[in-house]
Design an enzyme around this catalytic site. Structure first.
Site, PDB file in Angstrom:
ATOM      1  CB  CYS A 115      56.748  46.702  28.269  1.00 12.49           C
ATOM      2  SG  CYS A 115      56.022  48.350  28.404  1.00 12.49           S
TER       3      CYS A 115
ATOM      4  CB  CYS B 222      60.431  51.805  33.061  1.00 13.12           C
ATOM      5  SG  CYS B 222      58.964  52.489  32.237  1.00 13.12           S
TER       6      CYS B 222
ATOM      7  CB  CYS C 214      60.378  47.847  34.252  1.00  8.47           C
ATOM      8  SG  CYS C 214      58.943  46.756  34.097  1.00  8.47           S
TER       9      CYS C 214
ATOM     10  CB  CYS D  25      46.012  45.703  41.843  1.00 11.86           C
ATOM     11  SG  CYS D  25      46.899  46.886  40.830  1.00 11.86           S
TER      12      CYS D  25
ATOM     13  CB  CYS E   3      43.367  48.485  41.472  1.00 10.45           C
ATOM     14  SG  CYS E   3      44.789  49.512  41.061  1.00 10.45           S
TER      15      CYS E   3
ATOM     16  CB  CYS F 153      46.468  53.893  42.865  1.00 11.10           C
ATOM     17  SG  CYS F 153      47.856  52.979  43.556  1.00 11.10           S
TER      18      CYS F 153
ATOM     19  NE  ARG G 203      48.615  49.894  47.439  1.00 14.36           N
ATOM     20  CZ  ARG G 203      47.506  49.257  47.829  1.00 14.36           C
ATOM     21  NH1 ARG G 203      47.613  48.077  48.380  1.00 14.36           N
ATOM     22  NH2 ARG G 203      46.339  49.808  47.674  1.00 14.36           N
TER      23      ARG G 203
HETATM   24  N1  SAM Z   1      52.996  49.277  32.360  1.00 14.33           N
HETATM   25  C1  SAM Z   1      52.236  50.053  33.255  1.00 14.33           C
HETATM   26  C2  SAM Z   1      52.933  51.328  33.651  1.00 14.33           C
HETATM   27  O1  SAM Z   1      54.134  51.381  33.709  1.00 14.33           O
HETATM   28  O2  SAM Z   1      52.226  52.285  33.946  1.00 14.33           O
HETATM   29  C3  SAM Z   1      51.783  49.307  34.489  1.00 14.33           C
HETATM   30  C4  SAM Z   1      52.696  48.338  35.209  1.00 14.33           C
HETATM   31  S1  SAM Z   1      54.156  49.004  35.963  1.00 14.33           S
HETATM   32  C5  SAM Z   1      55.064  47.544  36.277  1.00 14.33           C
HETATM   33  C6  SAM Z   1      53.613  49.651  37.529  1.00 14.33           C
HETATM   34  C7  SAM Z   1      54.632  50.276  38.449  1.00 14.33           C
HETATM   35  O3  SAM Z   1      55.360  49.258  39.127  1.00 14.33           O
HETATM   36  C8  SAM Z   1      55.709  51.158  37.854  1.00 14.33           C
HETATM   37  O4  SAM Z   1      55.274  52.427  37.552  1.00 14.33           O
HETATM   38  C9  SAM Z   1      56.740  51.180  38.973  1.00 14.33           C
HETATM   39  O5  SAM Z   1      56.501  52.272  39.843  1.00 14.33           O
HETATM   40  C10 SAM Z   1      56.517  49.852  39.706  1.00 14.33           C
HETATM   41  N2  SAM Z   1      57.669  48.964  39.489  1.00 14.33           N
HETATM   42  C11 SAM Z   1      57.957  48.278  38.371  1.00 14.33           C
HETATM   43  N3  SAM Z   1      59.111  47.601  38.508  1.00 14.33           N
HETATM   44  C12 SAM Z   1      59.580  47.866  39.738  1.00 14.33           C
HETATM   45  C13 SAM Z   1      60.756  47.484  40.457  1.00 14.33           C
HETATM   46  N4  SAM Z   1      61.670  46.710  39.911  1.00 14.33           N
HETATM   47  N5  SAM Z   1      60.919  47.939  41.709  1.00 14.33           N
HETATM   48  C14 SAM Z   1      59.982  48.743  42.257  1.00 14.33           C
HETATM   49  N6  SAM Z   1      58.867  49.148  41.641  1.00 14.33           N
HETATM   50  C15 SAM Z   1      58.657  48.732  40.387  1.00 14.33           C
HETATM   51  C1  DTB Z   2      53.078  49.784  42.357  1.00 12.78           C
HETATM   52  O1  DTB Z   2      53.340  50.957  42.698  1.00 12.78           O
HETATM   53  N1  DTB Z   2      53.828  48.731  42.657  1.00 12.78           N
HETATM   54  C2  DTB Z   2      53.276  47.534  42.075  1.00 12.78           C
HETATM   55  C3  DTB Z   2      51.942  48.039  41.467  1.00 12.78           C
HETATM   56  N2  DTB Z   2      52.013  49.439  41.661  1.00 12.78           N
HETATM   57  C4  DTB Z   2      51.517  47.647  40.135  1.00 12.78           C
HETATM   58  C5  DTB Z   2      54.200  46.834  41.154  1.00 12.78           C
HETATM   59  C6  DTB Z   2      55.534  46.485  41.771  1.00 12.78           C
HETATM   60  C7  DTB Z   2      56.325  45.712  40.789  1.00 12.78           C
HETATM   61  C8  DTB Z   2      57.586  45.195  41.386  1.00 12.78           C
HETATM   62  C9  DTB Z   2      58.420  44.452  40.396  1.00 12.78           C
HETATM   63  C10 DTB Z   2      57.786  43.257  39.755  1.00 12.78           C
HETATM   64  O2  DTB Z   2      57.208  42.390  40.462  1.00 12.78           O
HETATM   65  O3  DTB Z   2      57.867  43.148  38.537  1.00 12.78           O
HETATM   66 FE1  SF4 Z   3      56.452  48.801  30.571  1.00 11.34          FE
HETATM   67 FE2  SF4 Z   3      57.564  48.173  32.883  1.00 11.34          FE
HETATM   68 FE3  SF4 Z   3      57.583  50.688  32.072  1.00 11.34          FE
HETATM   69 FE4  SF4 Z   3      55.254  49.569  32.823  1.00 11.34          FE
HETATM   70  S1  SF4 Z   3      57.016  49.969  34.132  1.00 11.34           S
HETATM   71  S2  SF4 Z   3      55.639  50.842  31.024  1.00 11.34           S
HETATM   72  S3  SF4 Z   3      55.612  47.458  32.149  1.00 11.34           S
HETATM   73  S4  SF4 Z   3      58.625  48.980  31.063  1.00 11.34           S
END
Ligand code: SAM
Ligand code: DTB
Ligand code: SF4
Length: 329
Positions: free
Chosen positions: A55, A59, A62, A99, A130, A190, A262
């Site tokens: 990506c 973030c 992530c 989702c 979703c 959401c 949630r």
């Molecule tokens: N790439 C898209 C975006 O960022 O909008 C969708 C997927 S992203 C992984 C969805 C959400 O998962 C993020 O906004 C974040 O709030 C949550 N998330 C991602 N990694 C996480 C982590 N390590 N711990 C907790 N929440 C996480």
């Molecule tokens: C949200 O708020 N939490 C979910 C979903 N929306 C997409 C994602 C959590 C991701 C946790 C880290 C991972 O599994 O990569």
């Molecule tokens: Fe990309 Fe992860 Fe950020 Fe979503 S949360 S935009 S997958 S870096």
């Protein structure tokens, strides 16, 4: 006060809720919860990463950012039949909503067409849909609505003040703009955030204020406990005290009385008693299934057993296997 839906919360009012004695805050939150929801029902969704890793966004939490060096297996957009197979399996296990998440800054129009086929296919199975695909334009939101999408997940993640410490490749305002597009075309919103990233208590109040003061509350508010992932800038984050996490759930419940709150990422690290406290404080939905996007989640059998021990039934999916198992213990 607890009984009205408001969009004008001041930071001082929210700080004051957080500062209440724990039992007073939980009593207030649970009272609001009972006024608007069945306290013994929890909605369950299953997640699937339909496009993983590489990506362009940075973030800090992530696993999927190309800016960090993590251990994940990158994957191109999954084919439609594989997604539908996974949705069917989730449905058989009892999930009522599926989702689908993609590691994109935003979908291209070509990719969106493919996601739209997935949305239609999952809907045809009789599940709620979703997706979380990053930023959306107005036109893309309209296309998703026309395809019958039920929910779009796009988190604010943290307070506007702390945001720049976590993400630099898109702004807080970009996120608000996407939420506006999604809301304006009639898709359920959401949106929530992540706690335990090193934010201050005031940041947690400020995130809650942003969510609660949106023109309309998100129908679903995911509260994630940071999953610390090796190779990300937040891998050594101090995390958050469990009571402060429960307080945050309670405050979200009071500020957004009719939303589904949630209990999202991080459940894997929580013991049963902690989860039960979160449900009492107002959480009434979970991610179910052994994987979130790239990290582990609770074992499904364990979730069945926990629901049975607490007398909780899955919402709006009365004939699912989950329901039968949770009820029979
Ligand atoms: N790439 C898209 C975006 O960022 O909008 C969708 C997927 S992203 C992984 C969805 C959400 O998962 C993020 O906004 C974040 O709030 C949550 N998330 C991602 N990694 C996480 C982590 N390590 N711990 C907790 N929440 C996480
Ligand atoms: C949200 O708020 N939490 C979910 C979903 N929306 C997409 C994602 C959590 C991701 C946790 C880290 C991972 O599994 O990569
Ligand atoms: Fe990309 Fe992860 Fe950020 Fe979503 S949360 S935009 S997958 S870096």
């Amino acid at each position: 006060m607890a009984n009205t839906t408001r969009h004008d919360w001041s930071i001082n009012e929210i700080n004051a809720l957080f500062a209440l004695p724990f039992n007073d805050l939980l009593f207030q939150a649970h009272t609001v919860h009972r006024q608007h929801h069945n306290p013994n029902e929890v909605q369950i969704s299953s997640l699937l990463s339909i496009k993983t890793g590489a990506c362009p966004e940075d973030c800090g939490y992530c696993s999927q950012s190309a800016h960090h060096h993590t251990q994940i297996e990158k994957e191109r957009l999954l084919p439609l039949d594989e997604v539908l197979e996974r949705a069917r399996a989730a449905q058989q296990k009892g999930a009522s909503r599926f989702c689908m998440g993609a590691a994109w800054r935003n979908p291209t129009d070509k990719n969106l067409e493919k996601v739209i086929e997935m949305v239609s296919g999952v809907k045809a199975l009789g599940m709620e849909t979703c997706v979380t695909l990053g930023m959306l334009t107005k036109d893309q939101s309209v296309k998703l609505k026309q395809a019958g999408l039920d929910y779009y997940n796009h988190n604010l993640d943290t307070s506007p003040e702390f945001y720049g410490n976590v993400i630099t490749t898109r702004t807080f305002q970009d996120r608000l703009d996407t939420l506006t597009h999604v809301r304006d075309c009639g898709i359920n919103v959401c949106s929530g955030g992540i706690l335990g990233m090193g934010e201050t208590p005031r940041d947690r109040s400020s995130l809650m204020q942003q969510l609660a003061n949106l023109p309309q509350h998100p129908e679903s508010v995911p509260i994630n406990m940071l999953v610390r992932i090796e190779g990300t800038p937040l891998q050594d984050s101090a995390g958050l005290d469990n009571f402060d996490f429960i307080r945050s759930i309670a405050v979200a419940r009071i500020l957004m009385p009719t939303s589904q709150v949630r209990l999202s990422a991080g459940r894997h690290e929580m013991n049963d008693e902690m989860q039960a406290m979160c449900f009492f404080a107002g959480a009434n939905s979970i991610f179910y299934g052994e994987k979130l996007l790239t990290t582990g989640n609770c074992e499904t059998d364990h979730d069945h057993a926990l629901f049975a021990r607490l007398g909780i039934t899955p919402a709006a999916y009365e004939h699912s296997d989950f329901h039968a198992k949770a009820c029979s213990g």
